[in-house]
Motif scaffolding. Structure first.
Motif, PDB file in Angstrom:
ATOM      1  N   ARG A 160       0.839  -1.213   0.000  1.00 16.41           N
ATOM      2  CA  ARG A 160       0.000   0.000   0.000  1.00 16.41           C
ATOM      3  C   ARG A 160       0.868   1.254   0.000  1.00 16.41           C
ATOM      4  N   LEU A 161       1.923   1.234   0.817  1.00 17.51           N
ATOM      5  CA  LEU A 161       2.846   2.363   0.890  1.00 17.51           C
ATOM      6  C   LEU A 161       3.506   2.603  -0.464  1.00 17.51           C
ATOM      7  N   SER A 162       3.917   1.528  -1.105  1.00 15.40           N
ATOM      8  CA  SER A 162       4.541   1.653  -2.418  1.00 15.40           C
ATOM      9  C   SER A 162       3.562   2.243  -3.437  1.00 15.40           C
ATOM     10  N   ALA A 163       2.328   1.784  -3.421  1.00 20.61           N
ATOM     11  CA  ALA A 163       1.315   2.295  -4.351  1.00 20.61           C
ATOM     12  C   ALA A 163       1.032   3.775  -4.085  1.00 20.61           C
ATOM     13  N   LEU A 164       0.961   4.152  -2.816  1.00 16.71           N
ATOM     14  CA  LEU A 164       0.719   5.557  -2.475  1.00 16.71           C
ATOM     15  C   LEU A 164       1.864   6.443  -2.957  1.00 16.71           C
ATOM     16  N   ARG A 165       3.088   5.972  -2.788  1.00 13.62           N
ATOM     17  CA  ARG A 165       4.253   6.758  -3.239  1.00 13.62           C
ATOM     18  C   ARG A 165       4.258   6.921  -4.747  1.00 13.62           C
ATOM     19  N   ILE A 166       3.892   5.862  -5.465  1.00 13.63           N
ATOM     20  CA  ILE A 166       3.839   5.936  -6.931  1.00 13.63           C
ATOM     21  C   ILE A 166       2.765   6.937  -7.368  1.00 13.63           C
ATOM     22  N   GLU A 167       1.583   6.865  -6.731  1.00 12.42           N
ATOM     23  CA  GLU A 167       0.517   7.802  -7.078  1.00 12.42           C
ATOM     24  C   GLU A 167       0.917   9.241  -6.761  1.00 12.42           C
ATOM     25  N   HIS A 168       1.611   9.444  -5.647  1.00 14.09           N
ATOM     26  CA  HIS A 168       2.085  10.776  -5.256  1.00 14.09           C
ATOM     27  C   HIS A 168       3.050  11.317  -6.308  1.00 14.09           C
ATOM     28  N   ARG A 169       3.960  10.465  -6.760  1.00 14.44           N
ATOM     29  CA  ARG A 169       4.939  10.868  -7.773  1.00 14.44           C
ATOM     30  C   ARG A 169       4.250  11.176  -9.100  1.00 14.44           C
ATOM     31  N   ASP A 170       3.239  10.370  -9.454  1.00 13.14           N
ATOM     32  CA  ASP A 170       2.493  10.605 -10.695  1.00 13.14           C
ATOM     33  C   ASP A 170       1.729  11.927 -10.647  1.00 13.14           C
ATOM     34  N   LEU A 171       1.151  12.229  -9.494  1.00 12.80           N
ATOM     35  CA  LEU A 171       0.447  13.503  -9.342  1.00 12.80           C
ATOM     36  C   LEU A 171       1.409  14.670  -9.484  1.00 12.80           C
ATOM     37  N   ASP A 172       2.609  14.516  -8.949  1.00 10.28           N
ATOM     38  CA  ASP A 172       3.619  15.560  -9.068  1.00 10.28           C
ATOM     39  C   ASP A 172       3.931  15.829 -10.536  1.00 10.28           C
ATOM     40  N   ALA A 173       4.065  14.756 -11.310  1.00 15.76           N
ATOM     41  CA  ALA A 173       4.338  14.905 -12.739  1.00 15.76           C
ATOM     42  C   ALA A 173       3.157  15.556 -13.456  1.00 15.76           C
ATOM     43  N   ALA A 174       1.936  15.173 -13.084  1.00 17.71           N
ATOM     44  CA  ALA A 174       0.751  15.745 -13.716  1.00 17.71           C
ATOM     45  C   ALA A 174       0.627  17.235 -13.395  1.00 17.71           C
TER      46      ALA A 174
END
Length: 65
Positions: free
Chosen positions: A9-23
């Motif tokens: 879950r932590l890994s998925a949250l970090r990936i989503e956070h990074r994707d939002l940063d890029a967006a």
């Protein structure tokens, strides 16, 4: 939840956070940035950061010095 599930879950949250940063960066650099959409993404990113902190706190044991 098991510790393994929490780590996933932590890994998925970090990936989503990074994707939002890029967006957010992509929208900000557009010719006519949509400020409302950027604000919504930033709020979502902050909520994700809070969730990440909660999961990290759960996974990190308290050490009494």
């Amino acid at each position: 939840m098991t510790e393994e599930e929490m780590r996933k879950r932590l890994s998925a949250l970090r990936i989503e956070h990074r994707d939002l940063d890029a967006a957010i960066s992509a929208l900000s650099s557009a010719n006519s940035p949509d400020q409302l959409q950027i604000a919504r993404l930033k709020k979502r990113k902050l909520r994700l950061r809070d969730q990440i902190a909660i999961v990290e706190d759960y996974l990190t044991p308290d050490i009494i010095a």
